[in-house]
Design an enzyme around this catalytic site. Structure first.
Site, mmCIF file in Angstrom:
data_model
loop_
_atom_site.group_PDB
_atom_site.id
_atom_site.type_symbol
_atom_site.label_atom_id
_atom_site.label_comp_id
_atom_site.label_asym_id
_atom_site.label_seq_id
_atom_site.Cartn_x
_atom_site.Cartn_y
_atom_site.Cartn_z
ATOM 1 N N ILE A 78 -46.656 17.957 23.274
ATOM 2 C CA ILE A 78 -47.820 18.843 23.220
ATOM 3 C C ILE A 78 -48.243 19.128 21.764
ATOM 4 O O ILE A 78 -49.315 19.656 21.525
ATOM 5 C CB ILE A 78 -47.546 20.167 23.961
ATOM 6 C CG1 ILE A 78 -46.270 20.828 23.432
ATOM 7 C CG2 ILE A 78 -47.415 19.924 25.467
ATOM 8 C CD1 ILE A 78 -45.992 22.202 24.019
ATOM 9 N N LYS A 79 -47.359 18.844 20.824
ATOM 10 C CA LYS A 79 -47.625 18.975 19.378
ATOM 11 C C LYS A 79 -48.346 20.282 19.026
ATOM 12 O O LYS A 79 -49.409 20.284 18.419
ATOM 13 C CB LYS A 79 -48.428 17.779 18.863
ATOM 14 C CG LYS A 79 -47.677 16.454 19.005
ATOM 15 C CD LYS A 79 -48.343 15.328 18.268
ATOM 16 C CE LYS A 79 -47.647 14.002 18.479
ATOM 17 N NZ LYS A 79 -47.763 13.438 19.838
ATOM 18 N N ARG A 80 -47.715 21.412 19.418
ATOM 19 C CA ARG A 80 -48.327 22.710 19.146
ATOM 20 C C ARG A 80 -47.919 23.233 17.773
ATOM 21 O O ARG A 80 -46.886 22.847 17.239
ATOM 22 C CB ARG A 80 -47.920 23.738 20.212
ATOM 23 C CG ARG A 80 -48.377 23.417 21.617
ATOM 24 C CD ARG A 80 -49.882 23.322 21.712
ATOM 25 N NE ARG A 80 -50.255 22.300 22.664
ATOM 26 C CZ ARG A 80 -50.683 22.520 23.898
ATOM 27 N NH1 ARG A 80 -50.801 23.731 24.342
ATOM 28 N NH2 ARG A 80 -51.008 21.518 24.675
#
Ligand SMILES: O=c1ccn([C@@H]2O[C@H](COP(=O)(O)O)[C@@H](O)[C@H]2O)c(=O)[nH]1
EC number: 4.1.1.23
Length: 317
Positions: free
Chosen positions: A98-100
């Protein structure tokens, strides 16, 4: 605390390094299956289940890139949640790619969204650009529920050189500064095998500095993307492993579209044939990485790894 990173280490010891990427676009699915399904989203769910069933004894874990589900709207997010549930029911480990990365308050809400409830995963991916206060809210879930994360360090894409390779005035590169902070965190959350609850994303498309990165970051478990479709090979990935463990290697398109690469015509392909090809591609990848890792480790390690698989599993149980 029983960290998911320890569970992942054990899966690698048992099954090998393959992380099957469930980045399932409808156009990767055999056309006959798309026609049969009520919607593209339903076809994706069925395809995911077929791939999971065919590779669950080979894959250490599965990674879902959320973009492939978001682009299908609400129905896609439902498939995302149902795929995660399918993995959970089978005790298979899931990485939510999700690369938050956001301010602490927002990060804590993201953490609740992806470590609890309908989108619950075992691991997430995080972007460190906003600093450690965007990472630490996720850590509470490592302490409470054993959850893990992989923080982008040196990625697999050509653009990695734009920022990650910047030389800092204080010395070293930007990705090194990320590595220093992660190594510090890992010391505070070290599990049974010496790896921290949070590891790093290090791509295998660039051999330069790979061995140095591995040696320098001995307490970081790596998520290694870039294998197959992006050009990374088993020898490249093996440079980022440590004593036959220490990382999982992701492949998405080269597994999901293996039926295409095998020359099966779109009109003849079914989920069953696609899953068979995916299984073969995953097994080949597992064996190639095992061989490359053993070769790198030298004769003593090779002798251990060449023992019959059952004996290795028994000794590690
Ligand atoms: O540096 C990175 C970080 C993440 N990814 C993700 O991994 C997969 C790669 O897919 P392939 O089809 O095997 O190339 C994809 O989900 C990316 O978003 C990456 O490639 N590089």
């Amino acid at each position: 605390m029983r960290y998911n990173m320890d569970r992942l280490y054990e899966r690698v010891a048992d099954k090998g390094h393959v992380c099957v990427g469930l980045d399932t676009a409808p156009d990767y699915i055999p056309p006959s299956e798309l026609r049969k399904a009520e919607s593209p989203a339903e076809a994706v769910l069925k395809y995911n289940r077929a791939i999971i069933d065919a590779t669950s004894d080979i894959a250490a874990c599965f990674k879902l890139q959320i973009a492939y589900y978001e682009e299908l709207g609400i129905a896609g997010l439902e498939v995302y949640a149902r795929t995660l549930a399918y993995l959970r029911e089978r005790d298979l480990l899931a990485i939510a790619d999700i690369k938050r990365g956001d301010i602490a308050d927002t990060a804590s809400r993201y953490a609740r969204a992806h470590f609890e409830g309908e989108f619950e995963a075992d691991f997430v991916t995080l972007a460190p650009y906003m600093g450690m206060d965007s990472i630490t809210p996720w850590l509470a879930y490592a302490e409470r529920r054993g959850k893990g994360a992989f923080v982008l360090m040196r990625t697999s894409n050509p653009g990695m050189r734009d920022f990650e390779y910047r030389e800092l005035a204080a010395g070293g590169r930007l990705y090194d500064a990320v590595g220093d902070k992660l190594a510090e965190l890992a010391r505070e959350s070290a599990g049974k095998y010496g790896y921290g609850a949070f590891g790093a994303v290090v791509g295998c498309t660039e051999r330069e500095e790979a061995s140095v990165i591995r040696r320098k970051r001995e307490n970081l478990f790596f998520l290694i993307p870039g294998y197959g479709a992006q050009g990374g090979a088993a020898d490249d990935a093996a440079l980022l492993l440590s004593n036959g463990n220490g990382g999982v290697v992701n492949a998405s398109r080269s597994i999901l579209k293996a039926w295409n690469a095998a020359g099966i015509s779109p009109e003849d392909a079914t989920n069953e044939t696609a899953a068979g090809c995916a299984r073969e591609a995953a097994a080949e990848m597992r064996d190639a990485i095992r061989t490359a890792a053993a070769h790198r480790a030298g004769p003593a390690k090779q002798a251990v790894q060449n023992q019959p698989k059952k004996a290795v599993c028994l000794s590690e149980a």
